[in-house]
Design a protein around this motif. Structure first.
Motif, PDB file in Angstrom:
ATOM      1  N   GLY A  74      21.094  72.657 -10.480  1.00  0.00           N
ATOM      2  CA  GLY A  74      22.017  71.560 -10.244  1.00  0.00           C
ATOM      3  C   GLY A  74      22.813  71.105 -11.443  1.00  0.00           C
ATOM      4  N   ASP A  75      22.437  71.560 -12.632  1.00  0.00           N
ATOM      5  CA  ASP A  75      23.092  71.084 -13.845  1.00  0.00           C
ATOM      6  C   ASP A  75      23.591  72.177 -14.779  1.00  0.00           C
ATOM      7  OD1 ASP A  75      22.613  68.274 -13.367  1.00  0.00           O
ATOM      8  OD2 ASP A  75      20.514  68.669 -13.813  1.00  0.00           O
ATOM      9  N   HIS A  76      23.345  73.432 -14.471  1.00  0.00           N
ATOM     10  CA  HIS A  76      23.677  74.509 -15.412  1.00  0.00           C
ATOM     11  C   HIS A  76      24.385  75.664 -14.712  1.00  0.00           C
ATOM     12  CE1 HIS A  76      20.230  72.408 -17.203  1.00  0.00           C
ATOM     13  NE2 HIS A  76      20.873  72.626 -18.330  1.00  0.00           N
ATOM     14  N   ILE A  77      25.390  76.222 -15.399  1.00  0.00           N
ATOM     15  CA  ILE A  77      26.032  77.419 -14.878  1.00  0.00           C
ATOM     16  C   ILE A  77      25.205  78.636 -15.289  1.00  0.00           C
ATOM     17  CG2 ILE A  77      28.316  76.372 -14.899  1.00  0.00           C
ATOM     18  CD1 ILE A  77      28.957  78.043 -17.414  1.00  0.00           C
ATOM     19  N   THR A  78      25.425  79.747 -14.608  1.00  0.00           N
ATOM     20  CA  THR A  78      24.708  80.976 -14.954  1.00  0.00           C
ATOM     21  C   THR A  78      25.309  81.589 -16.219  1.00  0.00           C
ATOM     22  OG1 THR A  78      26.182  82.363 -13.621  1.00  0.00           O
ATOM     23  CG2 THR A  78      24.205  81.485 -12.520  1.00  0.00           C
ATOM     24  N   ALA A  79      24.523  82.416 -16.872  1.00  0.00           N
ATOM     25  CA  ALA A  79      25.014  83.138 -18.051  1.00  0.00           C
ATOM     26  C   ALA A  79      26.177  84.041 -17.659  1.00  0.00           C
ATOM     27  CB  ALA A  79      23.881  83.948 -18.682  1.00  0.00           C
ATOM     28  N   ALA A  80      26.100  84.638 -16.469  1.00  0.00           N
ATOM     29  CA  ALA A  80      27.186  85.508 -16.010  1.00  0.00           C
ATOM     30  C   ALA A  80      28.495  84.742 -15.872  1.00  0.00           C
ATOM     31  CB  ALA A  80      26.804  86.154 -14.680  1.00  0.00           C
ATOM     32  N   LEU A  81      28.430  83.515 -15.358  1.00  0.00           N
ATOM     33  CA  LEU A  81      29.657  82.722 -15.230  1.00  0.00           C
ATOM     34  C   LEU A  81      30.153  82.289 -16.607  1.00  0.00           C
ATOM     35  CD1 LEU A  81      31.756  81.572 -13.297  1.00  0.00           C
ATOM     36  CD2 LEU A  81      30.465  79.436 -13.336  1.00  0.00           C
ATOM     37  N   ALA A  82      29.257  81.952 -17.504  1.00  0.00           N
ATOM     38  CA  ALA A  82      29.673  81.579 -18.863  1.00  0.00           C
ATOM     39  C   ALA A  82      30.444  82.724 -19.510  1.00  0.00           C
ATOM     40  CB  ALA A  82      28.451  81.202 -19.702  1.00  0.00           C
ATOM     41  N   LEU A  83      29.951  83.931 -19.356  1.00  0.00           N
ATOM     42  CA  LEU A  83      30.658  85.095 -19.908  1.00  0.00           C
ATOM     43  C   LEU A  83      31.997  85.311 -19.216  1.00  0.00           C
ATOM     44  CD1 LEU A  83      27.675  87.556 -20.355  1.00  0.00           C
ATOM     45  CD2 LEU A  83      28.977  86.415 -22.154  1.00  0.00           C
ATOM     46  N   HIS A  84      32.019  85.099 -17.918  1.00  0.00           N
ATOM     47  CA  HIS A  84      33.243  85.265 -17.134  1.00  0.00           C
ATOM     48  C   HIS A  84      34.320  84.258 -17.567  1.00  0.00           C
ATOM     49  CE1 HIS A  84      35.675  86.290 -13.657  1.00  0.00           C
ATOM     50  NE2 HIS A  84      35.727  85.015 -13.330  1.00  0.00           N
ATOM     51  N   LEU A  85      33.893  83.050 -17.917  1.00  0.00           N
ATOM     52  CA  LEU A  85      34.829  81.993 -18.287  1.00  0.00           C
ATOM     53  C   LEU A  85      35.117  81.945 -19.784  1.00  0.00           C
ATOM     54  CD1 LEU A  85      33.535  79.122 -15.990  1.00  0.00           C
ATOM     55  CD2 LEU A  85      35.444  80.681 -15.576  1.00  0.00           C
ATOM     56  N   ALA A  86      34.450  82.760 -20.571  1.00  0.00           N
ATOM     57  CA  ALA A  86      34.620  82.747 -22.027  1.00  0.00           C
ATOM     58  C   ALA A  86      36.077  82.902 -22.461  1.00  0.00           C
ATOM     59  CB  ALA A  86      33.743  83.811 -22.674  1.00  0.00           C
ATOM     60  N   PRO A  87      36.878  83.754 -21.838  1.00  0.00           N
ATOM     61  CA  PRO A  87      38.275  83.849 -22.255  1.00  0.00           C
ATOM     62  C   PRO A  87      39.048  82.521 -22.118  1.00  0.00           C
ATOM     63  CG  PRO A  87      37.691  85.780 -20.979  1.00  0.00           C
ATOM     64  CD  PRO A  87      36.549  84.806 -20.860  1.00  0.00           C
ATOM     65  N   ALA A  88      38.758  81.757 -21.080  1.00  0.00           N
ATOM     66  CA  ALA A  88      39.416  80.457 -20.895  1.00  0.00           C
ATOM     67  C   ALA A  88      39.011  79.496 -21.998  1.00  0.00           C
ATOM     68  CB  ALA A  88      39.091  79.872 -19.538  1.00  0.00           C
ATOM     69  N   LEU A  89      37.742  79.499 -22.365  1.00  0.00           N
ATOM     70  CA  LEU A  89      37.281  78.656 -23.461  1.00  0.00           C
ATOM     71  C   LEU A  89      37.933  79.087 -24.773  1.00  0.00           C
ATOM     72  CD1 LEU A  89      35.505  76.455 -24.678  1.00  0.00           C
ATOM     73  CD2 LEU A  89      33.667  78.144 -24.812  1.00  0.00           C
ATOM     74  N   GLY A  90      37.963  80.386 -25.021  1.00  0.00           N
ATOM     75  CA  GLY A  90      38.584  80.894 -26.242  1.00  0.00           C
ATOM     76  C   GLY A  90      40.040  80.499 -26.329  1.00  0.00           C
ATOM     77  N   ALA A  91      40.767  80.608 -25.230  1.00  0.00           N
ATOM     78  CA  ALA A  91      42.185  80.234 -25.215  1.00  0.00           C
ATOM     79  C   ALA A  91      42.366  78.751 -25.488  1.00  0.00           C
ATOM     80  CB  ALA A  91      42.813  80.626 -23.888  1.00  0.00           C
ATOM     81  N   ALA A  92      41.485  77.925 -24.930  1.00  0.00           N
ATOM     82  CA  ALA A  92      41.583  76.476 -25.144  1.00  0.00           C
ATOM     83  C   ALA A  92      41.287  76.080 -26.582  1.00  0.00           C
ATOM     84  CB  ALA A  92      40.635  75.750 -24.202  1.00  0.00           C
ATOM     85  N   LEU A  93      40.454  76.874 -27.246  1.00  0.00           N
ATOM     86  CA  LEU A  93      40.085  76.567 -28.631  1.00  0.00           C
ATOM     87  C   LEU A  93      41.094  77.089 -29.652  1.00  0.00           C
ATOM     88  CD1 LEU A  93      36.263  77.210 -28.466  1.00  0.00           C
ATOM     89  CD2 LEU A  93      37.450  75.006 -28.453  1.00  0.00           C
ATOM     90  N   ASP A  94      41.897  78.062 -29.264  1.00  0.00           N
ATOM     91  CA  ASP A  94      42.904  78.617 -30.181  1.00  0.00           C
ATOM     92  C   ASP A  94      44.037  77.646 -30.452  1.00  0.00           C
ATOM     93  OD1 ASP A  94      41.624  80.956 -30.697  1.00  0.00           O
ATOM     94  OD2 ASP A  94      42.728  82.108 -29.192  1.00  0.00           O
TER      95      ASP A  94
END
Length: 73
Positions: free
Chosen positions: A53-73
């Motif tokens: 109920g409170d955590h995403i899966t590791a697979a989703l974290a990896l899938h979304l990593a490009p969006a996080l990277g883009a937001a941090l650039d």
């Protein structure tokens, strides 16, 4: 889950206020990556989204990593 039930506006406001206290920080909102207009699906782009109920899966974290990277650039 229904988006309205999954997201709490008061929590989001509190998080934004907390981050605003630190001028060198910024709040990143990825809600649109997790939820559609009415529903927050259990699978996103074919990837299981939530471990519990409170955590995403590791697979989703990896899938979304490009969006996080883009937001941090």
């Amino acid at each position: 889950m229904e988006r309205q039930a999954a997201l709490k506006d008061e929590v989001a406001r509190a998080e934004r206020r907390a981050v605003a206290r630190f001028p060198s920080q910024r709040f990143l909102d990825f809600t649109e990556l997790f939820c559609g207009p009415r529903v927050c699906p259990a699978r996103i782009d074919g990837v299981t989204a939530y471990r519990d109920g409170d955590h995403i899966t590791a697979a989703l974290a990896l899938h979304l990593a490009p969006a996080l990277g883009a937001a941090l650039d």
